[in-house]
Design an enzyme around this catalytic site. Sequence first.
Site, PDB file in Angstrom:
ATOM      1  NE  ARG A  40       4.150  19.609 -35.398  1.00  0.00           N
ATOM      2  CZ  ARG A  40       5.180  20.453 -35.289  1.00  0.00           C
ATOM      3  NH1 ARG A  40       5.306  21.180 -34.215  1.00  0.00           N
ATOM      4  NH2 ARG A  40       6.064  20.538 -36.248  1.00  0.00           N
ATOM      5  CG  ASP A  94       6.180  27.136 -40.559  1.00  0.00           C
ATOM      6  OD1 ASP A  94       5.291  26.615 -39.860  1.00  0.00           O
ATOM      7  OD2 ASP A  94       7.266  26.570 -40.807  1.00  0.00           O
ATOM      8  CB  CYS A 101       3.468  20.913 -29.962  1.00  0.00           C
ATOM      9  SG  CYS A 101       3.157  21.259 -31.667  1.00  0.00           S
ATOM     10  NE  ARG A 103      11.061  26.304 -29.709  1.00  0.00           N
ATOM     11  CZ  ARG A 103      10.325  25.211 -29.774  1.00  0.00           C
ATOM     12  NH1 ARG A 103       9.153  25.174 -29.178  1.00  0.00           N
ATOM     13  NH2 ARG A 103      10.750  24.142 -30.410  1.00  0.00           N
ATOM     14  CE  LYS A 148      12.175  27.236 -36.166  1.00  0.00           C
ATOM     15  NZ  LYS A 148      11.569  25.902 -36.021  1.00  0.00           N
ATOM     16  CG  ASN A 149      11.942  24.977 -39.716  1.00  0.00           C
ATOM     17  OD1 ASN A 149      12.325  24.956 -38.539  1.00  0.00           O
ATOM     18  ND2 ASN A 149      10.697  25.281 -40.050  1.00  0.00           N
TER      19      ASN A 149
HETATM   20  C1  EPZ Z   1       7.928  21.013 -40.253  1.00  0.00           C
HETATM   21  O1  EPZ Z   1       7.297  20.342 -39.181  1.00  0.00           O
HETATM   22  C2  EPZ Z   1       8.418  22.332 -39.713  1.00  0.00           C
HETATM   23  N1  EPZ Z   1       9.372  22.101 -38.637  1.00  0.00           N
HETATM   24  C3  EPZ Z   1       7.234  23.157 -39.217  1.00  0.00           C
HETATM   25  O2  EPZ Z   1       7.709  24.414 -38.786  1.00  0.00           O
HETATM   26  C4  EPZ Z   1       6.261  23.366 -40.371  1.00  0.00           C
HETATM   27  O3  EPZ Z   1       5.123  24.028 -39.893  1.00  0.00           O
HETATM   28  C5  EPZ Z   1       5.854  22.007 -40.962  1.00  0.00           C
HETATM   29  O4  EPZ Z   1       7.034  21.256 -41.340  1.00  0.00           O
HETATM   30  C6  EPZ Z   1       4.976  22.128 -42.197  1.00  0.00           C
HETATM   31  O5  EPZ Z   1       5.628  22.898 -43.156  1.00  0.00           O
HETATM   32  C7  EPZ Z   1      10.668  22.030 -38.912  1.00  0.00           C
HETATM   33  O6  EPZ Z   1      11.091  22.067 -40.045  1.00  0.00           O
HETATM   34  C8  EPZ Z   1      11.593  21.871 -37.755  1.00  0.00           C
HETATM   35  P1  EPZ Z   1       5.066  17.791 -41.207  1.00  0.00           P
HETATM   36  P2  EPZ Z   1       6.930  18.803 -39.312  1.00  0.00           P
HETATM   37  O7  EPZ Z   1       5.563  16.462 -40.839  1.00  0.00           O
HETATM   38  O8  EPZ Z   1       8.000  18.132 -40.089  1.00  0.00           O
HETATM   39  C9  EPZ Z   1       1.091  15.314 -40.337  1.00  0.00           C
HETATM   40  C10 EPZ Z   1       7.978  26.192 -37.260  1.00  0.00           C
HETATM   41  O9  EPZ Z   1       7.182  27.060 -36.812  1.00  0.00           O
HETATM   42  N2  EPZ Z   1       1.973  14.176 -40.040  1.00  0.00           N
HETATM   43  O10 EPZ Z   1       5.305  18.278 -42.594  1.00  0.00           O
HETATM   44  O11 EPZ Z   1       6.629  18.309 -37.967  1.00  0.00           O
HETATM   45  C11 EPZ Z   1       1.215  16.436 -39.320  1.00  0.00           C
HETATM   46  O12 EPZ Z   1       0.432  16.202 -38.186  1.00  0.00           O
HETATM   47  C12 EPZ Z   1       7.565  24.742 -37.385  1.00  0.00           C
HETATM   48  O13 EPZ Z   1       9.139  26.456 -37.616  1.00  0.00           O
HETATM   49  C13 EPZ Z   1       1.418  12.938 -39.855  1.00  0.00           C
HETATM   50  O14 EPZ Z   1       0.209  12.754 -39.931  1.00  0.00           O
HETATM   51  O15 EPZ Z   1       5.607  18.885 -40.179  1.00  0.00           O
HETATM   52  C14 EPZ Z   1       0.754  17.621 -40.128  1.00  0.00           C
HETATM   53  O16 EPZ Z   1      -0.640  17.655 -40.154  1.00  0.00           O
HETATM   54  C15 EPZ Z   1       6.265  24.455 -36.754  1.00  0.00           C
HETATM   55  N3  EPZ Z   1       2.252  11.883 -39.574  1.00  0.00           N
HETATM   56  C16 EPZ Z   1       1.266  17.299 -41.536  1.00  0.00           C
HETATM   57  O17 EPZ Z   1       1.517  15.888 -41.547  1.00  0.00           O
HETATM   58  C17 EPZ Z   1       3.600  12.033 -39.492  1.00  0.00           C
HETATM   59  O18 EPZ Z   1       4.308  11.052 -39.233  1.00  0.00           O
HETATM   60  C18 EPZ Z   1       2.547  18.008 -41.926  1.00  0.00           C
HETATM   61  O19 EPZ Z   1       3.514  17.853 -40.901  1.00  0.00           O
HETATM   62  C19 EPZ Z   1       4.146  13.292 -39.689  1.00  0.00           C
HETATM   63  C20 EPZ Z   1       3.318  14.366 -39.979  1.00  0.00           C
END
Ligand code: EPZ
Length: 431
Positions: free
Chosen positions: A131, A317, A126, A409, A22-23
């Site tokens: 996030r 995840d 969420c 999803r 998916k991702n």
């Molecule tokens: C991706 O989300 C995945 N989603 C998530 O999978 C996964 O849990 C996550 O990466 C971590 O591996 C998809 O690929 C669609 P991040 P993403 O930006 O990109 C902080 C699932 O169940 N952050 O790597 O949103 C954030 O709050 C989903 O399939 C900032 O501070 O995750 C978090 O603490 C859920 N500022 C950390 O970084 C930003 O601008 C990592 O988030 C962006 C992120």
Amino acid sequence: MDRIKITGGAKLNGMIPISGAKNAALPLLIASLLTADRLTLKNVPNLADVNLLARILRNHGVDLAVDGKRATPGPLLGETFHLSARDIVDTTAPYEMVSRMRASFWVLGPLLARCHQAKVSLPGGCAIGTRPVDLHLVGLKALGAEIDIDRGYVLAKTPAGGLRGAKVIFPKVSVGATMNVLLAAALARGETVMENAAREPEIGDVAECLVKMGCLIEGIGTSTLRIQGRDRLEGAVHTVLPDRIETGTFAFAVAATGGDVVLTGAKAVHLQTALDALASTGTQVIETESGIRVVRNGAGINPITVETQPFPGFPTDLQAQMMALMTTAKGTSVIRETIFENRFMHVQELARLGADIQLSGDTAIIKGVRGLTGAPVMATDLRASVSLVIAALMAEGETTINRVYHLDRGFEQLERKLSGCGAQIERISAG
Ligand code: EPZ
């Protein structure tokens, strides 16, 4: 709303085919915005999130056909998507759509790079944490984007001539920010260097697709990505890589129930840390030619201590699924969540089945109990929901999982794959 009913106790034996990730599928679909030519994606999983993104892309003007047929709105069937974004007719991604799926925010980079402007709703928080998107915006600004936030929308435009390559050093690893900047950099003038980029295999998969589209990228799979942007990108044919989170989920499920299952198409290298953790619980994990074989017979589960980390660490995840497995381990396990501050929604639901879990800040302490007992529970987010499926498969008696749209999803044909291996699982349709 549909529910899933599981009668626990059956061992899992057989074969489970692993779907496309998916991702990776989501950003690959978004990559279609970067070219006027046709992008063909194979092995796209049939999931609610994919179908929602397809609607969002159509809104931007992407012509989308599945397996040669023109896709009509509604559930898409088939696994080969042909996408053509000859004319982008709308550069706005509205709140109603972006708020339903965070990954749709990743259209920002490609729209900006190709159309020199974009208006994309902020995704908002969420269930698993706040996030924010600050890192996405810092990265795009480095490429020259001028960005304002107004009434919940990111309003972005480029200077005359479009985005230009730049050095982006992320203060924190973010999958989404890396993805957004990677997609934008592919059509920026000159070289972009991203440091402290996320290394998740899904990023590598998108980068490989961009290379097929004509972009030069060095450092794929490392934390430094060097991208030579192009004026225009070409069409390509790309196959989505197997879903490592689905792989880990089924591997943990087999460990939980006992049994012997081959996860076909799975790639161990994409989740080695999780598989090593699983092996340390006393489960056999064997790489085979066709995928990964997981075996547990008789012996109990050893407790573990693990913390979530960006790739190649233990994936957030899979945290909930590992916790479900540990609920009946022979001792006390410690699981620390370092990526998302609120990703423990499954804890209270697992407790309904009899799990003994104490939370202390970002750490869960799980005391293994003799056994779980079925009960009604509620799905809260995608991975939390599937941890309840694992727990229910272990529990004595019947568990009903409510709000299963979360599962739809991200898990393709979950009931079919599990029941094919002997699980007693059925969907009760809301009618
Ligand atoms: C991706 O989300 C995945 N989603 C998530 O999978 C996964 O849990 C996550 O990466 C971590 O591996 C998809 O690929 C669609 P991040 P993403 O930006 O990109 C902080 C699932 O169940 N952050 O790597 O949103 C954030 O709050 C989903 O399939 C900032 O501070 O995750 C978090 O603490 C859920 N500022 C950390 O970084 C930003 O601008 C990592 O988030 C962006 C992120």
